[in-house]
Write a protein that holds these residues in place. Structure first.
Motif, PDB file in Angstrom:
ATOM      1  N   HIS A 171       0.802  -1.227   0.000  1.00  0.00           N
ATOM      2  CA  HIS A 171       0.000   0.000   0.000  1.00  0.00           C
ATOM      3  C   HIS A 171       0.836   1.278   0.000  1.00  0.00           C
ATOM      4  O   HIS A 171       0.354   2.346  -0.385  1.00  0.00           O
ATOM      5  CB  HIS A 171      -0.903  -0.004   1.237  1.00  0.00           C
ATOM      6  CG  HIS A 171      -1.806   1.192   1.368  1.00  0.00           C
ATOM      7  ND1 HIS A 171      -2.930   1.362   0.564  1.00  0.00           N
ATOM      8  CD2 HIS A 171      -1.779   2.273   2.188  1.00  0.00           C
ATOM      9  CE1 HIS A 171      -3.533   2.489   0.908  1.00  0.00           C
ATOM     10  NE2 HIS A 171      -2.853   3.065   1.885  1.00  0.00           N
ATOM     11  N   ASN A 199       2.597  -4.015  -5.254  1.00  0.00           N
ATOM     12  CA  ASN A 199       1.235  -3.818  -5.781  1.00  0.00           C
ATOM     13  C   ASN A 199       1.048  -2.501  -6.513  1.00  0.00           C
ATOM     14  O   ASN A 199       0.261  -2.428  -7.452  1.00  0.00           O
ATOM     15  CB  ASN A 199       0.220  -3.879  -4.633  1.00  0.00           C
ATOM     16  CG  ASN A 199       0.209  -5.217  -3.969  1.00  0.00           C
ATOM     17  OD1 ASN A 199       1.226  -5.650  -3.425  1.00  0.00           O
ATOM     18  ND2 ASN A 199      -0.917  -5.906  -4.021  1.00  0.00           N
ATOM     19  N   LEU A 200       1.738  -1.461  -6.089  1.00  0.00           N
ATOM     20  CA  LEU A 200       1.598  -0.159  -6.748  1.00  0.00           C
ATOM     21  C   LEU A 200       2.873   0.219  -7.516  1.00  0.00           C
ATOM     22  O   LEU A 200       3.134   1.399  -7.774  1.00  0.00           O
ATOM     23  CB  LEU A 200       1.230   0.914  -5.716  1.00  0.00           C
ATOM     24  CG  LEU A 200      -0.091   0.635  -4.971  1.00  0.00           C
ATOM     25  CD1 LEU A 200      -0.406   1.757  -3.988  1.00  0.00           C
ATOM     26  CD2 LEU A 200      -1.250   0.434  -5.943  1.00  0.00           C
ATOM     27  N   GLY A 201       3.645  -0.812  -7.893  1.00  0.00           N
ATOM     28  CA  GLY A 201       4.823  -0.565  -8.719  1.00  0.00           C
ATOM     29  C   GLY A 201       5.934   0.164  -7.986  1.00  0.00           C
ATOM     30  O   GLY A 201       6.861   0.692  -8.610  1.00  0.00           O
ATOM     31  N   ILE A 274       1.718  -7.296 -11.897  1.00  0.00           N
ATOM     32  CA  ILE A 274       0.762  -6.409 -11.238  1.00  0.00           C
ATOM     33  C   ILE A 274      -0.544  -6.473 -12.011  1.00  0.00           C
ATOM     34  O   ILE A 274      -0.712  -5.787 -13.018  1.00  0.00           O
ATOM     35  CB  ILE A 274       1.294  -4.970 -11.165  1.00  0.00           C
ATOM     36  CG1 ILE A 274       2.705  -4.957 -10.533  1.00  0.00           C
ATOM     37  CG2 ILE A 274       0.340  -4.090 -10.350  1.00  0.00           C
ATOM     38  CD1 ILE A 274       3.332  -3.583 -10.459  1.00  0.00           C
ATOM     39  N   ILE A 279      -3.535  -4.358  -7.832  1.00  0.00           N
ATOM     40  CA  ILE A 279      -3.636  -2.899  -7.716  1.00  0.00           C
ATOM     41  C   ILE A 279      -4.733  -2.532  -6.719  1.00  0.00           C
ATOM     42  O   ILE A 279      -4.523  -1.720  -5.811  1.00  0.00           O
ATOM     43  CB  ILE A 279      -3.933  -2.269  -9.100  1.00  0.00           C
ATOM     44  CG1 ILE A 279      -2.790  -2.572 -10.068  1.00  0.00           C
ATOM     45  CG2 ILE A 279      -4.185  -0.768  -8.972  1.00  0.00           C
ATOM     46  CD1 ILE A 279      -3.129  -2.306 -11.532  1.00  0.00           C
TER      47      ILE A 279
ATOM     48  N   GLY B 201      13.179  -0.671 -12.419  1.00  0.00           N
ATOM     49  CA  GLY B 201      12.024  -0.810 -11.537  1.00  0.00           C
ATOM     50  C   GLY B 201      11.464   0.515 -11.063  1.00  0.00           C
ATOM     51  O   GLY B 201      10.694   0.565 -10.104  1.00  0.00           O
ATOM     52  N   VAL B 204       7.208   3.897 -12.477  1.00  0.00           N
ATOM     53  CA  VAL B 204       6.101   4.600 -11.825  1.00  0.00           C
ATOM     54  C   VAL B 204       6.653   5.697 -10.909  1.00  0.00           C
ATOM     55  O   VAL B 204       6.171   6.838 -10.921  1.00  0.00           O
ATOM     56  CB  VAL B 204       5.199   3.616 -11.049  1.00  0.00           C
ATOM     57  CG1 VAL B 204       4.173   4.366 -10.204  1.00  0.00           C
ATOM     58  CG2 VAL B 204       4.486   2.667 -12.019  1.00  0.00           C
ATOM     59  N   ARG B 223      -0.335  -2.249 -18.655  1.00  0.00           N
ATOM     60  CA  ARG B 223       0.612  -3.289 -18.219  1.00  0.00           C
ATOM     61  C   ARG B 223       2.067  -2.928 -18.517  1.00  0.00           C
ATOM     62  O   ARG B 223       2.939  -3.790 -18.563  1.00  0.00           O
ATOM     63  CB  ARG B 223       0.306  -4.642 -18.864  1.00  0.00           C
ATOM     64  CG  ARG B 223      -0.996  -5.305 -18.418  1.00  0.00           C
ATOM     65  CD  ARG B 223      -0.861  -5.922 -17.029  1.00  0.00           C
ATOM     66  NE  ARG B 223      -2.028  -6.724 -16.692  1.00  0.00           N
ATOM     67  CZ  ARG B 223      -3.152  -6.239 -16.141  1.00  0.00           C
ATOM     68  NH1 ARG B 223      -3.262  -4.956 -15.844  1.00  0.00           N
ATOM     69  NH2 ARG B 223      -4.162  -7.049 -15.872  1.00  0.00           N
ATOM     70  N   GLN B 233       3.476   1.657 -15.799  1.00  0.00           N
ATOM     71  CA  GLN B 233       2.235   0.892 -15.963  1.00  0.00           C
ATOM     72  C   GLN B 233       1.059   1.827 -15.731  1.00  0.00           C
ATOM     73  O   GLN B 233       0.833   2.319 -14.624  1.00  0.00           O
ATOM     74  CB  GLN B 233       2.249  -0.303 -15.004  1.00  0.00           C
ATOM     75  CG  GLN B 233       1.130  -1.285 -15.263  1.00  0.00           C
ATOM     76  CD  GLN B 233       1.263  -2.577 -14.449  1.00  0.00           C
ATOM     77  OE1 GLN B 233       2.345  -2.972 -14.036  1.00  0.00           O
ATOM     78  NE2 GLN B 233       0.140  -3.238 -14.228  1.00  0.00           N
ATOM     79  N   VAL B 236      -1.512   1.452 -12.943  1.00  0.00           N
ATOM     80  CA  VAL B 236      -0.911   1.651 -11.625  1.00  0.00           C
ATOM     81  C   VAL B 236      -0.664   3.158 -11.407  1.00  0.00           C
ATOM     82  O   VAL B 236      -1.018   3.721 -10.375  1.00  0.00           O
ATOM     83  CB  VAL B 236       0.420   0.878 -11.505  1.00  0.00           C
ATOM     84  CG1 VAL B 236       1.122   1.214 -10.192  1.00  0.00           C
ATOM     85  CG2 VAL B 236       0.170  -0.625 -11.612  1.00  0.00           C
ATOM     86  N   VAL B 240      -2.214   5.882  -8.395  1.00  0.00           N
ATOM     87  CA  VAL B 240      -1.169   6.418  -7.511  1.00  0.00           C
ATOM     88  C   VAL B 240      -1.181   7.950  -7.567  1.00  0.00           C
ATOM     89  O   VAL B 240      -1.145   8.622  -6.531  1.00  0.00           O
ATOM     90  CB  VAL B 240       0.219   5.851  -7.884  1.00  0.00           C
ATOM     91  CG1 VAL B 240       1.336   6.665  -7.250  1.00  0.00           C
ATOM     92  CG2 VAL B 240       0.324   4.384  -7.451  1.00  0.00           C
ATOM     93  N   ARG B 243      -4.157   9.217  -5.709  1.00  0.00           N
ATOM     94  CA  ARG B 243      -3.955   9.157  -4.261  1.00  0.00           C
ATOM     95  C   ARG B 243      -3.101  10.327  -3.773  1.00  0.00           C
ATOM     96  O   ARG B 243      -3.254  10.790  -2.645  1.00  0.00           O
ATOM     97  CB  ARG B 243      -3.283   7.825  -3.921  1.00  0.00           C
ATOM     98  CG  ARG B 243      -3.229   7.568  -2.447  1.00  0.00           C
ATOM     99  CD  ARG B 243      -2.928   6.108  -2.194  1.00  0.00           C
ATOM    100  NE  ARG B 243      -1.932   5.974  -1.154  1.00  0.00           N
ATOM    101  CZ  ARG B 243      -1.246   4.874  -0.910  1.00  0.00           C
ATOM    102  NH1 ARG B 243      -1.441   3.799  -1.649  1.00  0.00           N
ATOM    103  NH2 ARG B 243      -0.372   4.834   0.050  1.00  0.00           N
ATOM    104  N   LEU B 256      -8.921  -0.274 -15.502  1.00  0.00           N
ATOM    105  CA  LEU B 256      -8.481  -1.632 -15.172  1.00  0.00           C
ATOM    106  C   LEU B 256      -9.001  -2.621 -16.227  1.00  0.00           C
ATOM    107  O   LEU B 256      -8.291  -3.554 -16.619  1.00  0.00           O
ATOM    108  CB  LEU B 256      -8.970  -2.024 -13.769  1.00  0.00           C
ATOM    109  CG  LEU B 256      -8.370  -1.215 -12.602  1.00  0.00           C
ATOM    110  CD1 LEU B 256      -9.100  -1.536 -11.293  1.00  0.00           C
ATOM    111  CD2 LEU B 256      -6.876  -1.478 -12.440  1.00  0.00           C
TER     112      LEU B 256
END
Lengths: 343, 343
Positions: A171, A199-201, A274, A279, B201, B204, B223, B233, B236, B240, B243, B256
């Motif tokens: 999270h 989960n959120l990259g 993912i 997600i 990695g 995001v 994806r 992605q 994702v 994010v 949020r 999604l």
């Protein structure tokens, strides 16, 4: 100022078990442990996905007993230390004795983020045996930074040599991690650890944020092999940290080789990815281990699995409370029926 | 202060082509474009992986002509705007006219990070046609923040309505992105864009860093479908950013669903993953499109492909300089022979 040394802790052979229903065999464990040892990875964790004593009908029967797993990995390691994980309730004191007898160097005891008290007996036991005792808080996004810091301080009082956080639901965003590690750092003097999920990259970015906030033990798995969307990808995190100036002492090519071996021999078609329920569970802050049950119940009742996850998140459900999925499904069905009747 | 609106720019149907050798067909394009439109994704880019006019023996023949791709996507979009990419040299002014005739709303012109001058004619042409002109710098880690800012300012002078950076090699860490976007922001008054790759990695996290530094157009693919280790992605990045308080206006469930459709119908076994040559090319700062050729030459000569990549990085090689792979392989062979003779 020189950034501190980071100790990489590799749970590929424990968290990865979740992705293959705990079916890693002796050949898998021996091959990966030897490859990790060649790369000079400091710590290799092994076991059932849920830790010592967890092999069962409810949590899934592992291909090997705890003793067989430990013996296999011990024989394959020359320099790396061997670690085990235990959740009180699944495992008991006797399981720790078994692990010690098979040569475990580190025993990590986990508890829900607000329940450090359950670790007291076990951390004390590990400490008195002369092994390294680590205390970890699961589902840590569900408690405030201050609460996490207090729970960590208690684990230090119980005898933990290192304490820290699991982001069990994947999270966190990096600032969440920084804030929590900093809060713990201001409360305890022992090394702090962090275990990310992707989960959120953000698994690699969150592990880096933990290091920058002062964590010195970072979990990471080959190809991210682990529960749900997977963990921080080991062979990515290591060179990223080195580029940022941290000293790790790990051989890059041997590390890349170990990850190739893991993909070929252990992971195969189970490479972490993912997907949409990863997600949604990450956003909702729900343990992604609920995924298959949520999907099945949603399918049976014609509900959207995503609605179930978001409602589970609102109800702050934790692992072991799977029965709440049925309550949520009932509530959503009732709401749906009312909406249908109104139309 | 309210964070600004972010415009998501979706190159799934252009960058994703690299992962399937430009073989997306009408059915794929129509289905994904309609799904992206339902999710209210503001911009859908389509084309050969290397952009307008690039379908060729050298860059790979696409399954469809530029005109067929554009017509298919145009027919599938109701609200989303349609974009195309062009690299001068592969594409020419006439290709822009074709794209405009088929209803493209945005034309993005790319250049190596120090060569904005080649965009002048094309950005001016797009601007005069009344379409949105975007100018992007490729392999942007190879130039300093100040140089990137100057090159961006030139593209604005040429008529670009938005400018920004591709992290073509997936080399950046978040602080690298913040620093570069901030430098550009201090030089230009138009919207700034950022296009991430996931070799380390960080795709995001880097896109988020770009937003926090003031970029307002962010590229992301379903994806992560794209060249090499893939892009940020999309499904994702969007939640994010929401949020974190950014306003995007995208429907999460429809988004999604679009990503599920992309995986099932377009991506299949070609889901982006971070393998060892992705990591090494990202660390070395070399375009990962070199991967298959490097691997083949290493195999022929008994060399380690990773050594070749790191040496290509030291030589600052860019796309189009594939012949240097042979020089590097020769040099490594000579070194190896000398070492063997010394033993």
């Amino acid at each position: 100022m020189q950034p501190p040394s980071i100790r990489i802790y590799d749970p590929t052979l424990r968290d990865g078990q979740h992705a293959v229903r705990h079916q890693l065999g002796e050949r898998h464990l021996a091959a990966y442990a030897a490859a990790a040892d060649r790369a000079a990875i400091p710590v290799v964790e092994v076991g059932h996905g849920n830790g010592l004593g967890a092999s069962s009908l409810q949590a899934g029967r592992a291909a090997l007993t705890d003793r067989e797993m430990l013996r296999t990995v011990r024989a394959a390691l020359r320099n790396s230390r061997m670690a085990v994980f235990m959740l009180p309730g699944w495992g008991v004191t006797r399981d720790i004795d078994t692990a010690a007898g098979e040569g475990a160097d580190i025993v990590r005891i986990g508890a829900h983020c607000t329940e450090a008290n359950v670790t007291e007996r076990y951390l004390g036991h590990v400490n008195r045996m002369g092994l390294e005792a680590q205390g970890v808080l699961l589902m840590s996004h569900m408690a405030s930074p201050e609460r996490l810091a207090r729970e960590c301080r208690r684990m230090v009082e119980f005898g933990a040599h290192a304490v820290g956080l699991f982001d069990s639901a994947g999270h966190y965003l990096p600032k969440d991690v920084s804030e929590r590690i900093a809060a713990i750092r201001s409360e305890v003097g022992v090394p702090i650890l962090f275990h990310a999920h992707n989960n959120l990259g953000m698994a690699v970015a969150n592990a880096v944020a933990a290091a920058e906030a002062g964590a010195t033990i970072l979990d990471a798995c080959a190809r991210g092999f682990g529960a749900g969307a997977g963990n921080a990808q080991l062979e990515v995190l290591v060179p990223v940290l080195e580029r940022l100036g941290y000293r790790l002492g790990i051989d890059l090519y041997a590390l890349l080789d170990a990850a190739e071996l893991a993909e070929r021999d252990l992971i195969g078609a189970n490479l972490p990815r993912i997907d949409q329920l990863s997600i949604v569970s990450g956003l909702a802050g729900v343990f992604s281990g609920f995924k298959s049950r949520v999907a099945a119940i949603a399918g049976e009742r014609g509900l959207d699995a995503r609605d179930i996850f978001f409602e589970l998140g609102r109800r702050q459900v934790i692992a072991g409370q799977e029965d709440v999925i049925y309550d949520v499904a009932d509530a959503l069905m009732n709401g749906k029926m009312r909406r249908d009747a109104d139309e």
